[in-house]
Enzyme design. Structure first.
Site, mmCIF file in Angstrom:
data_model
loop_
_atom_site.group_PDB
_atom_site.id
_atom_site.type_symbol
_atom_site.label_atom_id
_atom_site.label_comp_id
_atom_site.label_asym_id
_atom_site.label_seq_id
_atom_site.Cartn_x
_atom_site.Cartn_y
_atom_site.Cartn_z
ATOM 1 N N SER A 133 -10.225 -0.760 6.599
ATOM 2 C CA SER A 133 -9.573 -0.510 5.309
ATOM 3 C C SER A 133 -8.869 -1.702 4.677
ATOM 4 C CB SER A 133 -8.579 0.642 5.437
ATOM 5 O OG SER A 133 -9.272 1.862 5.473
ATOM 6 N N SER A 139 -9.936 1.656 2.532
ATOM 7 C CA SER A 139 -9.055 2.487 1.722
ATOM 8 C C SER A 139 -7.975 1.685 0.991
ATOM 9 C CB SER A 139 -8.365 3.542 2.596
ATOM 10 O OG SER A 139 -7.502 2.912 3.528
ATOM 11 N N LYS A 149 0.835 -1.206 0.000
ATOM 12 C CA LYS A 149 0.000 0.000 0.000
ATOM 13 C C LYS A 149 0.865 1.250 0.000
ATOM 14 C CE LYS A 149 -4.049 1.908 2.400
ATOM 15 N NZ LYS A 149 -4.966 1.758 3.570
#
Lengths: 489, 89
Positions: A173, A149, A74
């Site tokens: 997330s 997210s 990420k």
């Protein structure tokens, strides 16, 4: 293919790490234009890492199960000299001078980092639509969001652009996008994985965790990243075993708690049905369903948005155009530079959260908002502790609905926030939870089931999730992403 | 509740464009209304989990990143220092 089967092939010399990497980059070339999983693709560097693994295999060295496995990271996790943008204009030029601890651990294990995964700006969002660069799309149907997210982390795994991925989970997330994209995602116990080098959003809730296409893969990656780190004072002092080797995939005699609050009106009937069917299948394997109650669930979202925004307003104060990141071009003085830099560098959702946090911490409002939210946090944690007296694991939907359409909720923050209603309590209480696919919706999108355990009960979660996976016959990549003869099917 | 967005934005060092002001005002008020659901409680709370207390590492002098590595990301650098607008007249 899973990391476990690829690792076996590597050991048996049926394929090379470079071949695996090429096949993944082939898939990226094919689908990335549609899916948008990555902010940065690191092909050159990845091939170097793969060559190194092949060299070690040829030399007969002992290898970690992650050696040669393509992994996405990420974009809020620092990678030395590789853009770490956090999905924001604010950090659109930021190349960290150091690696996050988890990235160091991946490199030591010989994992091949294929790229930096797309995300909602500063990890604030449930759809991956607030990314400054481009929205990521759902590999099952690109008209739908991948969730957020960590949207790019879930979509790259689901689309076969990586075998594993790291995400971060502050309110859901990792689990939410895992459920929307039909993959497995673990939010580990607070304190079990170092956050050194993770761009902070809400420090008392943030946790880095793994996503993958099988429970064993997620357990392998978790085994590599967990552990005490002197660079993160909140990381817990304890010993961890190998969670993948420790799996026994049995639920005999296990008590599964079913909290009525998670099966109420706000949850779509098809989601309820899929999760209840999952529970039924586990019951057939010898688990026992127990009704439990978590009475404060209704207040969780309020407490979550107060606590996370308060911490975010403080954490994001560092982005001022002085030491790194974006700086506005025209300004009259220092304060003006701060204001212009922040106003131009942050997107609207980040501004909303910073302002909400500033508001709840401002004088005159602190007691009514922040203090109450912290009290509610304690109460929610206590309710979980009480519930775990009656059951071993708690099963709920991961989200009240399957993925929604791109653009459907962007104009309504409250509707967007509602996607997190089943996941936020876990962060508030610091617990571990895993999301596994448990069905397909009427319009052909995956539905996720969340398994929640007491602190540091990851091994048990892997056992339950692994048992369920065996019953289902395994998970895989999104059907529409299966190319002909693809290595990564 | 009426929220003074201009004041909050100023505290947060943000400036909101005039044309977006109304939208922000409305959205913030709905979000705050959601947050107002919390009932008054007299529960105590602790900031740190007693079962997992933080252990701070000793403060030791150790090699760290070099100055030029750290300054590589700074928007404006001169003679090994970060440049900002004049703060003292």
């Amino acid at each position: 293919m899973t990391a476990a089967s690829l690792s076996e092939k590597l050991q048996k010399k049926e394929c090379s790490a470079v071949e695996i990497a090429h096949s993944v980059f082939g898939q990226i070339a094919k689908v990335e234009g549609t899916i948008g999983s990555f902010v940065t693709v690191c092909e050159e560097q990845a091939l170097e890492q793969a060559k190194e693994v092949d060299r070690k295999i040829a030399a007969g060295e002992d290898l970690s199960p992650l050696a040669g496995i393509p992994i996405g990271v990420k974009d809020n996790i620092c990678t030395k000299d590789v853009l770490t943008s956090c999905g924001s204009k604010m950090l659109s030029n930021f190349q960290p001078p150091y690696n996050a601890t988890v990235v160091d651990k991946l490199e030591q294990a010989g994992a091949v980092i294929v790229g930096k995964c797309n995300m909602d700006e500063f990890a604030m969002g449930s759809s991956c639509e607030t990314s400054y660069f481009k929205p990521a799309k759902n590999p099952w149907n690109p008209d739908y969001v991948p969730g957020g997210s960590s949207g790019g982390s879930a979509s790259c795994v689901s689309a076969g652009e990586a075998v594993l991925a790291l995400g971060s989970d502050t309110g859901g997330s990792i689990r939410l996008p895992a459920s929307y994209c039909g993959v497995v995602g673990l939010k580990p116990t607070y304190g079990s994985v170092s956050r050194y080098g993770l761009v902070a959003f809400a420090s008392s809730l943030d946790q880095i965790g793994p996503l993958g296409r099988s429970v064993a893969d997620v357990a392998s990656l978790y085994s590599v990243i967990c552990g005490k780190d002197p660079m993160d004072a909140t990381s817990a002092q304890r010993e961890y075993g190998d969670f993948c080797q420790g799996m026994n995939r049995s639920v005999k005699g296990l008590r599964i708690g079913i909290p009525q609050e998670y099966f109420g009106e706000g949850v779509e009937p098809q989601v309820k049905a899929a999760v209840m069917a999952g529970i039924q299948r586990l019951a057939e394997e010898g688990a026992q369903a127990v009704n439990i109650t978590l009475p404060s669930t209704d207040y969780a979202l309020s407490a979550y948005y107060i606590i996370s925004s308060a911490e975010a307003s403080s954490n994001l104060a560092r982005f001022d155009g002085v030491k790194y990141g974006y700086r506005a071009k025209d300004y009259t003085n220092l304060i003006d530079m701060y204001e212009k830099t922040r106003s131009e560098g942050f997107g609207d959702e980040v501004k909303r959260r910073i302002m909400l946090g500033t508001f709840v911490l401002s004088s005159g409002f602190y007691d009514a908002y922040y203090k109450r939210a912290k009290q509610m946090q304690q109460r929610i944690a206590q309710e979980y502790a009480d519930a775990f007296q009656q059951c071993d694991v708690i099963l709920t939907p991961t989200s009240p609905s399957p993925a929604f359409r791109v653009g459907e909720r962007t104009d309504d923050p409250l509707k967007m926030y509602a996607a997190d209603v089943c996941t936020v309590t876990v962060n508030i209480a610091g617990l571990p939870a895993i999301s596994v696919p448990c069905g397909i919706s009427e319009n052909g999108l995956p539905i996720g089931m969340q398994m929640i355990g007491p602190k540091f009960s990851e091994q048990m979660l892997f056992d339950v999730a692994g048992c369920y996976e065996t019953i289902c016959g395994g998970f895989g990549i999104a059907p529409s992403m299966k190319g002909e003869g693809g290595q990564t099917k | 509740m009426q929220i003074d967005i201009r004041h909050i934005a100023k505290l947060a060092r943000l400036s909101i464009e005039d044309e977006k002001m109304e939208k922000f005002q409305h959205e913030m008020e709905t979000i705050v209304a959601m947050c107002e659901k919390l009932p008054p409680m007299d529960d105590a709370y602790t900031a740190v989990d007693p079962s997992n207390p933080m252990r701070l590492r000793p403060d030791q002098v150790k090699p760290s990143l070099k100055r030029d590595q750290l300054l590589k990301n700074a928007p404006q650098v001169q003679a090994g220092c970060i440049v900002v607008p004049k703060v003292v007249e």
